[in-house]
Write an enzyme that holds these catalytic residues in place. Sequence first.
Site, PDB file in Angstrom:
ATOM      1  N   HIS A 135       0.824  -1.229   0.000  1.00  0.00           N
ATOM      2  CA  HIS A 135       0.000   0.000   0.000  1.00  0.00           C
ATOM      3  C   HIS A 135       0.854   1.274   0.000  1.00  0.00           C
ATOM      4  O   HIS A 135       0.325   2.372  -0.168  1.00  0.00           O
ATOM      5  CB  HIS A 135      -0.932   0.035   1.215  1.00  0.00           C
ATOM      6  CG  HIS A 135      -1.997  -1.015   1.202  1.00  0.00           C
ATOM      7  ND1 HIS A 135      -2.865  -1.167   0.148  1.00  0.00           N
ATOM      8  CD2 HIS A 135      -2.333  -1.970   2.116  1.00  0.00           C
ATOM      9  CE1 HIS A 135      -3.695  -2.178   0.406  1.00  0.00           C
ATOM     10  NE2 HIS A 135      -3.387  -2.675   1.594  1.00  0.00           N
TER      11      HIS A 135
ATOM     12  N   ASP B 167      -2.367 -10.460  -2.874  1.00  0.00           N
ATOM     13  CA  ASP B 167      -2.997 -10.046  -1.614  1.00  0.00           C
ATOM     14  C   ASP B 167      -4.466  -9.707  -1.881  1.00  0.00           C
ATOM     15  O   ASP B 167      -4.824  -9.291  -2.981  1.00  0.00           O
ATOM     16  CB  ASP B 167      -2.250  -8.809  -1.081  1.00  0.00           C
ATOM     17  CG  ASP B 167      -2.707  -8.390   0.310  1.00  0.00           C
ATOM     18  OD1 ASP B 167      -2.038  -8.762   1.290  1.00  0.00           O
ATOM     19  OD2 ASP B 167      -3.730  -7.683   0.417  1.00  0.00           O
TER      20      ASP B 167
ATOM     21  N   HIS C 157      -6.086  -7.207  -0.926  1.00  0.00           N
ATOM     22  CA  HIS C 157      -6.266  -5.768  -1.174  1.00  0.00           C
ATOM     23  C   HIS C 157      -5.452  -5.310  -2.366  1.00  0.00           C
ATOM     24  O   HIS C 157      -4.355  -5.818  -2.609  1.00  0.00           O
ATOM     25  CB  HIS C 157      -5.841  -4.971   0.069  1.00  0.00           C
ATOM     26  CG  HIS C 157      -6.596  -5.359   1.305  1.00  0.00           C
ATOM     27  ND1 HIS C 157      -6.107  -6.265   2.211  1.00  0.00           N
ATOM     28  CD2 HIS C 157      -7.807  -4.965   1.759  1.00  0.00           C
ATOM     29  CE1 HIS C 157      -6.997  -6.423   3.197  1.00  0.00           C
ATOM     30  NE2 HIS C 157      -8.036  -5.644   2.944  1.00  0.00           N
TER      31      HIS C 157
ATOM     32  N   ASP D 119      -4.721 -12.911   2.875  1.00  0.00           N
ATOM     33  CA  ASP D 119      -5.982 -12.411   3.424  1.00  0.00           C
ATOM     34  C   ASP D 119      -7.148 -12.696   2.470  1.00  0.00           C
ATOM     35  O   ASP D 119      -8.283 -12.283   2.735  1.00  0.00           O
ATOM     36  CB  ASP D 119      -5.899 -10.920   3.799  1.00  0.00           C
ATOM     37  CG  ASP D 119      -5.074 -10.094   2.843  1.00  0.00           C
ATOM     38  OD1 ASP D 119      -4.704 -10.608   1.764  1.00  0.00           O
ATOM     39  OD2 ASP D 119      -4.799  -8.921   3.156  1.00  0.00           O
TER      40      ASP D 119
HETATM   41 ZN    ZN Z   1      -4.195  -7.202   2.307  1.00  0.00          ZN
END
Ligand code: ZN
Lengths: 343, 343
Positions: B160, B196, B198, B285
Site C-alpha cells: 500500500h 494479496d 487488497h 488475506d
Molecule cells: Zn491485504
Amino acid sequence: MKTIYSPRHHGHAGNVELVAGAVVPAFEMPSRAEYIRSRVEAVKLGPILAPNEHDIAIAKRVHRADFIDFLPTVWPLWVESGRDGTAMPYTWPTRGLRGDVRPQGIDAQLGYYSFDAGATFVAGTWDAIKSSHDVAITAAGLVKAGERAAFALCRPPGHHAGAAFAGGYCFINNAASAAQWFVDQGAKRVAILDVDYHHGNGTQEIFYRRGDVLVVNLHGDPMVEYPFFLGHADERGEGPGEGFNVNYPMPWGTTWETWSAALEEGCRRVADYAPDVLVVSLGVDTFEKDPISKFRLKTEDYPKIGRRIAQLGLPTLIVMEGGYAVEEIGVNAVGVLTGFEEG
Amino acid sequence: MKTIYSPRHHGHAGNVELVAGAVVPAFEMPSRAEYIRSRVEAVKLGPILAPNEHDIAIAKRVHRADFIDFLPTVWPLWVESGRDGTAMPYTWPTRGLRGDVRPQGIDAQLGYYSFDAGATFVAGTWDAIKSSHDVAITAAGLVKAGERAAFALCRPPGHHAGAAFAGGYCFINNAASAAQWFVDQGAKRVAILDVDYHHGNGTQEIFYRRGDVLVVNLHGDPMVEYPFFLGHADERGEGPGEGFNVNYPMPWGTTWETWSAALEEGCRRVADYAPDVLVVSLGVDTFEKDPISKFRLKTEDYPKIGRRIAQLGLPTLIVMEGGYAVEEIGVNAVGVLTGFEEG
Ligand SMILES: [Zn+2]
Ligand SMILES: [Zn+2]
C-alpha cells in the site's frame, strides 16, 4: 442586532474525534452554542429568533449535489452496517489515489466525502447540519431585507467544508452558501471575511475561481497549523478568481498587535472591493485560552474586531464558526457583536 | 527455498488503528510473522537466514527521498511533542487541498506522508521497517545469485506504500523496491504479481508510467473494498507504462473458481511479458476466515497458487504482504511456498 438560533443543534452531541492517536470527546460540543445564546440574552443584544426552513437546494449552489444528498444518508447507512457510536471515515483519496470514482459502502463514502475524521456523525447530526444552514440563510434574509447586520448562531460550523468534502467539524459551508444566496438574490459582489483561528479552506476552495466573491482569511500559518494543506499567502485565486482570494497566515503566539494589523489590511481589501454585502466567518478560537489554538487574543480585543468591521459600513451577516474555550466563548463572540453595534 | 527473516519486526508491536469510529489494537501484529516462521520450520521448507544490512538509498529509487528520510524521524518527533502511545495522523491533503507544500510539525507531516491512519508508529517501528526492507533486498540477492526462488518474510508489509505515502500497515514498499533493485542489477523486465486480497495501490502508483515493470493485481473490487480509491480495471498505466498495469478486481465472496481464473489470466500476462524475474506480493488475506477480508479461498487452495506461479518457470522472489487470520497464516502462506516447490 437579531440573532437566529435553532435548538436542533443539540442533536449533534456526544461525538468523538481522532487526536494524537486516540479517539476522544470532540471539542466541538453543544454547550458552545448555548454559552453564546445565553450571552446574547445577558447583554440584551436583541431578539433571538428561530430560523425558517429553507430548501437544501440552496446549499447545492456551492456544494456538489451528490455531496449534499449524501449527508442525510450517513447515519442510517452507518447503523445499517451494524455500527453505533460515532460515524467517521478511516481512509481518504489523497494524492496518488483516485478522487473521480465514488465507491460504495459507508466507510468508503465517508472517506470520499471528507478530508479527515473530524466531521463526524451521530443520530442527530444531519438535522443539526440542516438547521445550521437554515440559521445562516434566515439571517441572510434579514440582511437582504434591510437589517444593518444579523447574527447566524450556526452550529455545526462550516468554513472547512468544501464543494464535495466535510472535515474539521464542518459539513455544509454556511457562510459560503449564504454568500452565494446573496449573489442569487442580486448582489453583484460579496466579500467573505474569515477571522476564525483556522484557515477557511472550504470557503477558499469553493470560490477560488470566482471574481464575484472576495475571500479574505486571517489564520494560523498552515505550515504549522490545521488544516495544514491550504491557506498560504501565495494562494490568490485562479482564472476569473485571480486576485480575489487573500490569505493572512500568522505564526503561533500572534497577539492583537500583529493580528489587528492583518485585520486592518483585510478590511482595506474588502473596502476596495466595495461589495454589496459582507459575510463574516466568526471564530473566536483566536482567544489566548483556546484549548486547540495558539494565538493570544484577549477578551478585550473582541469588541475591537466588531468595531473595525462595522466601520466598513456594509450590510453584514455574521456567521458563527469555531471557538473551543467553552466558558469564554459567549463573552468573546458576543463581544464582537456588541463592538459591531457600537462601531 | 530459503527464507529471509529478521526478529527486528518485533519492535513494531502494540500499535492501534482507527476502525469504525474507534481506536483498536491493530490487526497487523507480530504473531503474524512468527506463525509463518514456525510453519517454515515445521515443514522444513529450507534454511531461515538473517538479512544483510542494505543501504536505505535503495528504497529511494522507488520512494521520494524526503519520504524515506522522514520515516526514522517520526517516533522521536512524536515523543518530542509530548505524546506516547501510537503515532498516527489525523488530517490529510485530499483533493481540493495542496499536496505540494510540506508543512512542519509531526501531526501535519504524518498526514502529508500518508493516506490514512493505518500505518502507525511505535518506538520500534522504524527499525522494523528498515529490517523488513533488508529482508526483501537480501532475498532478492539470493534470486539474483541464481536461486530458483526465495521467500522474504517481510513485516511490516509494503504494497500500500506509494512513492511518498504510507498507509494500510505499509511504510516502505518492499516488493517495489526489490523489483527496482533487479532493474538496477541489470534486469530488462520485471513483473510483479500481487495476490494479496487488497489492491496494491502503492505498487501501482510507483510503476504506473513505466514499461519495464509489469504490475498485475488480483484483489477485492475497490468499489466495495479497501483501499477504495485505486484498483479499477480501467487503470492500465500511462505514457510509457500504458498497458503495463493490469487489475483484476473481484467481488466479495469470490471463491477459488473465479479467483483462480483471474490468476490464470494474470499468469498469462506475466508469461507474455517474458520478464527476467518475477516478484510475488504474497498476501493470504484472501482466506475464507480472514477477519478483515471477504474472499473465500480455502487452505487447500494456497498450494495451487504456488504451483501455478512456479509453472511460469521464472526466477521468483516471494515477498510477504497481508493476512490477518493469524492462526492459519502460517499454514496458508507456507502452503503457497510448498506448492511452488512442487510445481
Ligand atoms: Zn491485504
Ligand atoms: Zn477554528
